[in-house]
Enzyme design. Structure first.
Site, PDB file in Angstrom:
ATOM      1  N   MET A 191       7.701  11.720  89.560  1.00  0.00           N
ATOM      2  CA  MET A 191       6.282  11.830  89.862  1.00  0.00           C
ATOM      3  C   MET A 191       5.916  10.891  91.005  1.00  0.00           C
ATOM      4  SD  MET A 191       4.741  12.565  86.144  1.00  0.00           S
ATOM      5  CE  MET A 191       5.449  11.084  85.498  1.00  0.00           C
ATOM      6  N   LYS A 229       5.545   2.574  81.785  1.00  0.00           N
ATOM      7  CA  LYS A 229       5.246   1.560  82.798  1.00  0.00           C
ATOM      8  C   LYS A 229       4.005   0.756  82.406  1.00  0.00           C
ATOM      9  CE  LYS A 229       5.452   2.768  87.240  1.00  0.00           C
ATOM     10  NZ  LYS A 229       6.241   2.010  88.243  1.00  0.00           N
ATOM     11  N   ARG A 232      36.839  30.919  63.149  1.00  0.00           N
ATOM     12  CA  ARG A 232      36.701  32.350  63.466  1.00  0.00           C
ATOM     13  C   ARG A 232      38.076  32.981  63.431  1.00  0.00           C
ATOM     14  NH1 ARG A 232      32.760  30.046  67.754  1.00  0.00           N
ATOM     15  NH2 ARG A 232      34.584  28.732  67.840  1.00  0.00           N
ATOM     16  N   CYS A 289      26.407  26.255  61.799  1.00  0.00           N
ATOM     17  CA  CYS A 289      27.630  26.376  62.576  1.00  0.00           C
ATOM     18  C   CYS A 289      27.376  27.047  63.920  1.00  0.00           C
ATOM     19  CB  CYS A 289      28.694  27.148  61.794  1.00  0.00           C
ATOM     20  SG  CYS A 289      28.228  28.851  61.460  1.00  0.00           S
ATOM     21  N   ARG A 323      11.722  -2.061  82.443  1.00  0.00           N
ATOM     22  CA  ARG A 323      11.957  -0.996  81.453  1.00  0.00           C
ATOM     23  C   ARG A 323      13.413  -1.081  81.023  1.00  0.00           C
ATOM     24  NH1 ARG A 323      11.466   3.846  85.869  1.00  0.00           N
ATOM     25  NH2 ARG A 323      13.306   3.314  87.067  1.00  0.00           N
ATOM     26  N   ARG A 330       0.104   4.450  90.315  1.00  0.00           N
ATOM     27  CA  ARG A 330       1.448   4.920  89.938  1.00  0.00           C
ATOM     28  C   ARG A 330       1.422   5.689  88.629  1.00  0.00           C
ATOM     29  NH1 ARG A 330       5.268   0.512  92.600  1.00  0.00           N
ATOM     30  NH2 ARG A 330       3.595  -1.024  92.708  1.00  0.00           N
ATOM     31  N   TYR A 387      25.443  19.547  56.284  1.00  0.00           N
ATOM     32  CA  TYR A 387      26.310  19.243  57.421  1.00  0.00           C
ATOM     33  C   TYR A 387      25.931  20.082  58.636  1.00  0.00           C
ATOM     34  CZ  TYR A 387      28.763  23.599  56.364  1.00  0.00           C
ATOM     35  OH  TYR A 387      29.059  24.919  56.159  1.00  0.00           O
ATOM     36  N   SER A 433      25.895  28.988  55.637  1.00  0.00           N
ATOM     37  CA  SER A 433      26.112  28.342  56.922  1.00  0.00           C
ATOM     38  C   SER A 433      25.208  29.054  57.906  1.00  0.00           C
ATOM     39  CB  SER A 433      27.578  28.475  57.313  1.00  0.00           C
ATOM     40  OG  SER A 433      27.783  27.859  58.557  1.00  0.00           O
ATOM     41  N   HIS A 445      29.863  34.371  76.347  1.00  0.00           N
ATOM     42  CA  HIS A 445      31.229  34.285  75.821  1.00  0.00           C
ATOM     43  C   HIS A 445      32.008  33.169  76.511  1.00  0.00           C
ATOM     44  CE1 HIS A 445      35.539  35.498  75.688  1.00  0.00           C
ATOM     45  NE2 HIS A 445      35.226  35.749  74.417  1.00  0.00           N
ATOM     46  N   ARG A 450      35.643  32.241  58.423  1.00  0.00           N
ATOM     47  CA  ARG A 450      34.781  33.419  58.504  1.00  0.00           C
ATOM     48  C   ARG A 450      35.646  34.669  58.600  1.00  0.00           C
ATOM     49  NH1 ARG A 450      30.836  34.167  63.567  1.00  0.00           N
ATOM     50  NH2 ARG A 450      32.789  34.630  64.622  1.00  0.00           N
ATOM     51  N   GLY A 484      11.445   8.808  89.665  1.00  0.00           N
ATOM     52  CA  GLY A 484      11.363   9.567  90.910  1.00  0.00           C
ATOM     53  C   GLY A 484      10.776  10.951  90.746  1.00  0.00           C
ATOM     54  N   GLY A 514      24.074  30.525  61.016  1.00  0.00           N
ATOM     55  CA  GLY A 514      24.637  30.918  62.310  1.00  0.00           C
ATOM     56  C   GLY A 514      23.478  30.989  63.279  1.00  0.00           C
ATOM     57  N   THR A 515      23.152  29.850  63.860  1.00  0.00           N
ATOM     58  CA  THR A 515      21.905  29.788  64.634  1.00  0.00           C
ATOM     59  C   THR A 515      21.990  30.559  65.945  1.00  0.00           C
ATOM     60  OG1 THR A 515      22.615  27.657  65.491  1.00  0.00           O
ATOM     61  CG2 THR A 515      21.120  27.637  63.618  1.00  0.00           C
ATOM     62  N   ASN A 516      23.195  30.871  66.427  1.00  0.00           N
ATOM     63  CA  ASN A 516      23.270  31.685  67.655  1.00  0.00           C
ATOM     64  C   ASN A 516      22.635  33.045  67.418  1.00  0.00           C
ATOM     65  OD1 ASN A 516      24.834  29.602  68.501  1.00  0.00           O
ATOM     66  ND2 ASN A 516      26.704  30.774  68.792  1.00  0.00           N
ATOM     67  N   ASP A 517      23.167  33.768  66.464  1.00  0.00           N
ATOM     68  CA  ASP A 517      22.646  35.109  66.212  1.00  0.00           C
ATOM     69  C   ASP A 517      21.243  35.044  65.638  1.00  0.00           C
ATOM     70  OD1 ASP A 517      24.996  35.985  67.169  1.00  0.00           O
ATOM     71  OD2 ASP A 517      25.458  37.321  65.514  1.00  0.00           O
ATOM     72  N   GLU A 557      22.570  34.508  59.395  1.00  0.00           N
ATOM     73  CA  GLU A 557      22.410  34.698  60.837  1.00  0.00           C
ATOM     74  C   GLU A 557      21.546  35.918  61.128  1.00  0.00           C
ATOM     75  OE1 GLU A 557      26.250  35.525  62.620  1.00  0.00           O
ATOM     76  OE2 GLU A 557      26.986  36.352  60.749  1.00  0.00           O
TER      77      GLU A 557
END
Lengths: 874, 874
Positions: free
Chosen positions: A103, A22, A562, A831, A336, A92, A851, A764, A455, A618, A101, A766-769, A745
């Site tokens: 703040m 702003k 999978r 992945c 804006r 402001r 990738y 690859s 899951h 996999r 909205g 495995g960013t989850n695990d 992973e």
């Protein structure tokens, strides 16, 4: 020494980080010569210092504010607290990123019992003066002093009733004086002190309140949902007041240069005469459409149209503006880049390029990647949605809208579906792989437990099925076949409910939905993104159908196929179970032999769908107990089917039980204990590849060994794969290029990636695990913990949804470097679930991965995020 | 170009890595002018190349062997395969580290049908020639060709019976010719070929067989138990034969320069006349004691005594020697530093210093740290142990010997103990914190599940109680109150069994035990270690008693005091449970208030026991569900006690259930969700510290926040600790120095240690959890996986027992560097199970940690290991 306060004429649009959005735009408009009330901005750095100094404004900053205030007084020729020429200001907030909205704002600051009299005399408008004062008292009390607003609303309502006034505008000056009197009493009752009369003190308290508001719950949640860092802070804009409430020649309004819903190029807005600030949006009176201003004041209208066009041309984007008309004179209070729907965003981006207002690269940056989601899924009809009240709220686990009859067991859902019921919703405490068929036929899934990567959530996103997960507000009785919503209402099997997977809301009954339509703009726009991005985008897909969907959305291969999902279908799980209860290698081989033709068939379908593109498969990953039943009756039944003793089966199941299954016997550990599994899977892959190639399909298989923590594990399994492949190719008299690589992973694999790369042709991530292990936090158990962490501001976002670049990212970056060092031509990708998260995609681009791979419906998001990352880096 | 073969006269003792221990010492003895048969050594590098080249000896190495063989022939003046002057050799393995009996030996190589005739003529001893030939055929067939030895044993036995011979020595030359004939038939039957007649080929095959033997199962297991890397390889020693079986003036024997059981300084050994090789140890005839040689051949005896003394003086250590007497002439076949018992090791080390044979530093290196364990625990009476047969084998989880009556429930064990039964053993599938009282009264613990770092193992080691864990060979029926051993025998409650926690064996009945006695040598020796080590040694102790024991063993503080064990006693667990079921903060505070005086009391005792030394106290760590019962009847009972609905309690327990508790709600996560917990614990610590200081105790508390993954977690909890401590100190009108730090046990904390160090005054590496998370492997579920990994040679050791320096170590080293970088005076230590493992202690020394902390009974081991590490590094 840092400078903490800037006059509007000292700043500009490029100083957004320091002045907030702003403030920077007010400065820019001032510089453009537009009619902007004068003022100054206290910087975001002052806000971060406020927090660093223990929620205090340091003396040097206070001095600077006072000095700039004096300068403002001189420039304008008015003075704080001077009844004859009183300076009144608005205060402001304005952060770097727009947080509409979220703040707080205070208007008419500078009024006190004396000044209000002076203002009345000066404007010869006592009504206006007291209307302004009562607004100020109420806002200051609410925002700065935290006296609940409802107290003031009640008092105002009472005076209106006593005087038979319908609208605020019906109140007389005398009425408003009475309102002021009652407001001051309320203040005194709450604070045991009189309403503050010194404008300088009012100002400092207001600045502090704005700083404080940066950390209020609304703002914290908004930031989390919008990936805004908590340490940015907000700026504060102090600006001379102009008045839309000075009578019927005054007013206030908001406008967009294009339609924010459709993107259509036309001025679009609303205004109210004789009104101030929030009156337009508060719905007290019905606002008029902007075109009606042409009739009321054609000159101001023409001036506004010109300014709007000038601003759009200047910013080269659709503008969202606020303005005030004071006694027939137009003032611009804000401009804006406007928020817009996904459809509008695409249309505007494409139109701006057509109109030569923007280059393709600029246009790409104008669309928020996450917005694309809404374009790909059905949604509720907006009006019906607006009218409906949620009966519970959970996590927006997989976007889209779904309506249907509830079922509490997967098999009941399947039975209903097979009986012709097309509108089936599956409602469960949590889902497990056994529920896969039920999830497959369901329009939507609702769970009471589990997080964004539970899951249910992961599978639903993969399928593109709407899902609300972790909805702790409902209590499910699966046996009793009912659930109770947050209001205590009971919903039994067959009742209709509706799920909004984009917002996480659950509604009673059947809300109408509208299908998603992909416009031509979508194709045009996405083609531009493909031209600029470096990062490839693959998909996580386990079936030819999903692979086809993803390809339609622009996937350039499969990054994660999978194989275990293929085992849960009824005829296959039987063979799988036979394998598990086998006592000898020979029995295991016989059981796996039954699975071979089915797997081969699956792979043929997937290879065909991905003709010419790489497919990463996999090997079997989940712990074996997932394939076995837990309930007594199911165990009895299965024992009979398998022709073994019930007790023996029960013991086996008990033996397979693990205390921490996530850290147990799965992934390559299974392959090492039962080498027949990778052997049969390799055979299925190689045979399928040779078969489809003979049908003219160009096939590029990549075999991925999961859960490797030590290069020797990979080496062991790779030897099995290579030996089997050689054997199968010799049998078939064929040759085939394929890669063998691994998922990274497990933290140890990342730490020793140089060693792992000696055997792996690709990594690859495995960013989850990897995230769960690096954090020591199971996503299935994280719900309560994350909730507390958000509450206590320890975390700003869920690291299982957005990649933690500080810790987990360091591990990935380290592994990528070590891997490339050991094997320069190694392929690197991710992945995990993060592959579809824009900020995580940006990180992957920055550290030079090849990738990202994500669920089919996130492919367009990843493509856009990858393009934006490439543009930002250059 | 590498040299792969060395004549004995080319080598020396310093070339042990290349020539192996045996080869290096044969070379050294040759250099000393001792009577050593001539020969050469094929290096360990040749062995590693053999494996690298796919289990083949490369041509260049083959050529070098042939060349050296020709040189040996020239030097000796005999030729391979020449019946008139036949060269016969022994082929023996010899690795860098002594692996007695683990690999293979072939004697008399070079014999064939012609040469045996020549040998008979030459020695005028047909009996000797055929005795040698039959031995060669049998060894070559067994070791090189893998024809089971039992075939030959049977044939020999048959000939003996047929001819009425009692001992081998009773067989005539004709009998032995018949044995040779039958042996060759056995060979032909198995191999469909005649016994190989070309000595050069015999030699190459024998060398290969020795290389292969490096990887046989025996050797692999031995290496794992003794921390010997799998890539060292073995050397092969080819040496001219000398014959102890040439008649009654010939013989062979083994001797030690000091008694290997007691360490007493006197020559100690056995020999057999007219015997070869393994006859002495094979027990075919009873050997004679070395002193008897004095009567048989006083000259040879005197020569041997002189050589033995010369070797001990030369190597400055007790020697283990092999010798052969051929026709009255003494030959030395081997010398090495002898294996010895712990008692002997200490006595020899101390004596060598007294005798000025070694410096203190040299003596320190002569004792194996792990050996000390045996000195601290009771053991079985050796003869009784030798006679007993195990009824099952598990993991040697906590050393010592225990005998007692079996109980299957902790409460039954406690009841028996309270009834005066002193010999109680607790037998359970696995233990949990609820069993702590039963474990406390038990003499020993036996579990059928869990690994070296399972709950039972960790707690038992902490208590110094004997434990055999993960004994999968027994089946326990806890409800039925019996177990079945590997032979199918049933053992019911009250039956006696015996546990050997040092070997992992379970015996039936009651074996006699002998108590450990710490000699004066122990004190002397340990005092030397304290002078040289840099690393401090602390202990993991939760009670004043354990703290006292550890202090007696030389602990220099407490590195880990777990506060949760204090909560499991009956009166406390009630308050803890009340806290868990509380619905409001106030209720929680009330419940915790009951625990406060007890905790304060605990801490006072511990501080007193550790007067003048630092005490690191870890805040509550385990998940709450561990405090609640699981069985239906217990739930009902508890609900009554707590005065809540049974269903409500059941639901709460279900709610607390986690899928992966190791990655769930515990550690600082609990403290963040329930800030009252760290508050009350801090109060207990500070009050206790002030109280004991007023009694003159010097107290140095360190408060440790567990399971931190992000510095913001630590900051949050630290704020609570600081605020509470300030408040308590103000109340008491006292001042106190204390530290606040964290456990580094989550990979992310290690990765971001620079950030964490901004808040942490010390790091204590919790290597148990760090290893499990870095590997993605739960120690509770690792049993089957590790078993398979050992079988398939993927892992050489259990990373939860021995620190993985490659991966986990990298993380620790990184964290130590980042931590020191951010806070140069940060204290660094480890408190995981690895703190008592010698190789892990060495690693901690190398990366510059300040201390290790281990269970009380491992303190001496750690002190010695730390001293050895310091000496090795200089």
């Amino acid at each position: 020494m840092a400078k903490y306060v800037y006059m509007f004429y000292e700043g500009g649009a490029k100083m957004k980080e320091l002045l907030g959005g702003k403030g920077a735009n007010l400065a820019e408009m001032t510089g453009l010569g537009l009619p902007v009330p004068r003022g100054f901005t206290v910087t975001t750095e002052a806000c971060t210092r406020y927090y660093k100094d223990g929620k205090q404004i340091a003396d040097d900053i206070l001095a600077e504010i006072r000095e700039r205030l004096a300068l403002l007084e001189t420039n304008i020729g008015k003075k704080f607290g001077d009844p004859t020429e009183p300076l009144l200001v608005s205060v402001r907030s304005g952060a770097r990123a727009s947080m509409p909205g979220m703040m707080d704002t205070i208007l008419n600051l500078g009024l006190n019992d004396k000044v209000v009299e002076g203002l009345a005399a000066l404007t010869r408008n006592e009504r206006f003066a007291y209307d302004s004062y009562r607004r100020f008292i109420q806002m200051f009390s609410d925002v700065v002093m935290e006296i609940p607003k409802s107290n003031f609303d009640k008092a105002l309502e009472a005076v209106k009733q006593e005087n038979g006034a319908k609208f605020d505008t019906d109140l007389t000056a005398a009425n408003l004086k009475e309102v002021v009197r009652r407001y001051k009493e309320i203040y005194r009752a709450h604070k045991a002190a009189d309403f503050p009369q010194v404008p300088q003190e009012q100002l400092i308290e207001a600045v502090k309140a704005v700083f404080r508001s940066w950390d209020n719950d609304r703002a914290v949640i908004y930031r989390r949902l919008n990936d805004i860092p908590g340490d940015w802070g907000t700026a504060v804009n102090v600006q001379e007041m102009v008045y839309g409430n000075m009578g019927d020649d005054s007013g206030t309004g908001v406008a967009f240069t294009r339609d924010p819903s459709t993107g259509e190029r036309k001025l679009y807005g609303e205004f109210l005469m004789n009104a101030q600030g929030e009156d337009v949006v508060a719905g007290i009176r019905t606002p008029q459409s902007l075109e009606q201003l042409k009739d009321i004041n054609p000159e101001v209208y023409a001036q506004f149209v010109e300014i709007a066009q000038k601003l759009e041309n200047h910013y080269k984007d659709m503008q969202d503006m606020e303005f005030t008309i004071e006694k027939g004179k137009l003032f611009m209070l804000q401009t804006r880049n406007g928020k817009r729907t996904a459809t509008a965003a695409l249309k505007i981006a494409v139109d701006l390029v057509r109109e030569k207002m923007a280059t393709e690269r600029e246009a790409i940056l104008k669309v928020e990647p996450k917005q694309l989601d809404a374009l790909l899924h059905p949604n509720f009809e907006p009006k019906a949605l607006a009218a409906a009240k949620p009966i519970a709220k959970g996590l927006p686990a997989s976007p889209g809208a779904a309506t249907g009859k509830v079922f509490f067991e997967a098999k009941d859902a399947v039975a209903a579906y097979n009986n012709g019921e097309k509108f089936v919703l599956l409602v469960r405490a949590e889902t497990s792989p056994e529920d896969i068929e039920g999830m497959n036929v369901a329009q939507g899934i609702l769970t009471s437990r589990g997080g964004m990567t539970s899951h249910a959530a992961v599978v639903a996103r993969g399928m593109g099925t709407c899902c609300v997960a972790g909805c702790g507000e409902i209590q499910i009785d699966e046996e009793g076949r009912y659930f109770i919503d947050k209001n205590g209402a009971r919903h039994v099997e067959g009742d209709w409910i509706s799920l909004d997977g984009s917002a996480g809301n659950v509604y009673d009954g059947r809300l109408p939905t509208v299908e998603a339509v992909l416009s031509g703009d979508f194709e045009t726009f996405m083609a531009w993104t493909d031209k600029v991005r470096r990062l490839k985008v693959r998909t996580n897909a386990d079936t030819p159908h999903d692979a086809g969907v993803a390809r339609k959305f622009g996937a350039e291969g499969i990054g994660l196929c999978r194989t275990e999902h293929m085992f849960f279908e009824e005829d296959r799980i039987a063979a799988m179970r036979e394998m598990i209860v086998s006592k000898t290698e020979e029995q295991r081989r016989r059981a796996l032999g039954k699975i071979l033709p089915m797997q081969r068939n699956d792979f043929e379908g997937i290879f065909e769908a991905m003709d010419g593109m790489p497919v990463t498969i996999r090997l079997l990953d989940p712990p074996l107990h997932e394939f076995l039943p837990q309930a007594d009756e199911d165990i009895t039944k299965l024992a009979k089917e398998l022709g073994i003793e019930r007790e023996a089966l029960r013991n086996l199941i008990r033996d397979l039980h693990e205390i921490n299954p996530m850290l147990g016997n799965r992934g390559c550990r299974l392959a090492i204990i039962f080498p027949e599994i990778p052997e049969i899977q390799t055979r299925a892959i190689i045979e399928a590849a040779v078969n489809v190639r003979r049908r003219g399909v160009n096939v590029l298989p990549e075999i991925m060994v999961p859960l490797v923590g030590d290069v020797r594990e990979l080496k062991y399994v790779k030897n099995i794969i290579k030996a089997t492949a050689d054997k199968v190719l010799a049998e078939l008299g064929a040759e085939l290029d394929y890669l063998v690589g691994t998922m990274i992973e497990i933290p140890r694999a990342a730490l020793t990636a140089d060693l792992v790369a000696e055997e792996a042709e690709f990594f690859s991530f495995g960013t989850n695990d990897l995230t769960q292990m690096a954090y020591g936090l199971s996503r299935d158990d994280a719900g309560k913990i994350l909730e507390a962490y958000f509450d206590k501001k320890i975390y700003e976002y869920d690291p299982t949804a957005r990649l933690d670049t500080t810790g987990v990212g360091k591990l990935i970056e380290m592994a990528a470097k070590l891997g490339r060092g050991a094997r320069p031509d190694i392929h690197l990708g991710i992945c995990g679930e993060h592959g579809g998260d824009p900020s995580s995609v940006e990180f992957c681009h920055e550290i030079g991965l090849d990738y990202v791979s994500c669920s089919p419906f996130r492919v367009p998001i990843a493509r856009l995020a990858a393009a934006q990352a490439a543009i930002k880096q250059n």
